[in-house]
Motif scaffolding. Structure first.
Motif, PDB file in Angstrom:
ATOM      1  N   THR A 164       0.838  -1.324   0.127  1.00 21.07           N
ATOM      2  CA  THR A 164      -0.071   0.339  -0.225  1.00 21.07           C
ATOM      3  C   THR A 164       0.742   1.308   0.149  1.00 21.07           C
ATOM      4  O   THR A 164       2.441   1.022   0.056  1.00 21.07           O
ATOM      5  CB  THR A 164      -1.211   0.275   1.381  1.00 21.07           C
ATOM      6  OG1 THR A 164      -0.176  -0.204   2.627  1.00 21.07           O
ATOM      7  CG2 THR A 164      -1.856  -1.139   1.411  1.00 21.07           C
ATOM      8  N   SER A 181       3.325  11.844   0.701  1.00 19.44           N
ATOM      9  CA  SER A 181       2.738  12.444   0.297  1.00 19.44           C
ATOM     10  C   SER A 181       2.533  13.568  -0.294  1.00 19.44           C
ATOM     11  O   SER A 181       2.612  14.044  -1.498  1.00 19.44           O
ATOM     12  CB  SER A 181       0.877  12.527  -0.025  1.00 19.44           C
ATOM     13  OG  SER A 181       0.850  11.253   0.127  1.00 19.44           O
ATOM     14  N   GLN A 193      -0.966   7.730  -4.849  1.00 21.35           N
ATOM     15  CA  GLN A 193      -2.153   7.298  -5.066  1.00 21.35           C
ATOM     16  C   GLN A 193      -2.991   6.565  -6.402  1.00 21.35           C
ATOM     17  O   GLN A 193      -3.499   6.095  -7.441  1.00 21.35           O
ATOM     18  CB  GLN A 193      -3.563   7.553  -4.741  1.00 21.35           C
ATOM     19  CG  GLN A 193      -3.935   7.187  -2.789  1.00 21.35           C
ATOM     20  CD  GLN A 193      -2.797   8.401  -1.955  1.00 21.35           C
ATOM     21  OE1 GLN A 193      -2.123   9.426  -2.637  1.00 21.35           O
ATOM     22  NE2 GLN A 193      -2.599   8.616  -0.935  1.00 21.35           N
TER      23      GLN A 193
END
Length: 198
Positions: A164, A181, A193
């Motif tokens: 993940t 991120s 993502q």
């Protein structure tokens, strides 16, 4: 090293050195390429290895838009190589052996978040002098270079698809997935993502 197609050559390496050769046949414009000569050797281009590794992984990929990603990586790789071929070394730059040592050390310790002092110690220089020479050599400060190297590794881990985003962040030493991120988006232009879903 770049060698013009149909140029005969012999490549030799010391017996104790591992040598890996990857062959690509690229279509180009012969008129535009004429200025390059039969071969081009760019020593000490270790910092391009990450781009090359991404290119090699992409050639094995079956994901959508594979050809577009390969073209983009080839553009980055060859632009960097051609710029370096024009570049003439000057004093005050890190040697190729120092660059290789720094890159190897950083890759082995990427999860531990190496500091500028750690890198200076590997190069055998004082932190202040190292920072100046590093910036002159790589065109960016050490901290930014480390972040870019970590994000480069993150792209490979995300492309493998078995972790993940939070696991990739943790594997690279990020205790804060939001910082990961944010840095990923700053370097790659999209959040992790979205990168994985592309």
């Amino acid at each position: 090293m770049w060698i013009r197609p149909r140029t005969p050559f012999i490549l030799r390496a010391a017996d104790d050195e591992q040598t890996v050769v990857h062959r690509f046949l690229l279509a180009g414009d012969p008129a535009a390429d004429a200025c390059l000569g039969p071969a081009m050797c760019v020593p000490g281009a270790w910092d391009l290895r990450g781009t090359f590794d991404l290119l090699m992984a992409e050639t094995q990929s079956t994901r959508p838009y594979r050809d577009e990603r390969i073209r983009g990586l080839l553009l980055v790789l060859f632009t960097s190589l051609l710029r370096r071929a024009e570049w003439r070394p000057t004093s005050g730059l890190l040697s190729s052996s120092a660059r290789y040592a720094l890159e190897s050390y950083t890759d082995r310790n990427i999860h531990a978040r190496p500091t500028t002092s750690d890198l200076a110690r590997v190069a055998g220089l004082s932190p202040d002098y190292f920072t100046r020479v590093f910036r002159k050599t790589y065109g960016m400060p050490p901290r930014e270079w480390i972040v870019r190297r970590r994000i480069q590794r993150a792209t490979v881990l995300l492309d493998n698809g078995d972790r993940t985003v939070a696991q990739v962040a943790a594997a690279l030493g990020y205790s804060d997935p939001f910082l990961f991120s944010r840095q990923f988006k700053a370097v790659m232009g999209l959040p992790p993502q979205s990168y994985r879903a592309r």
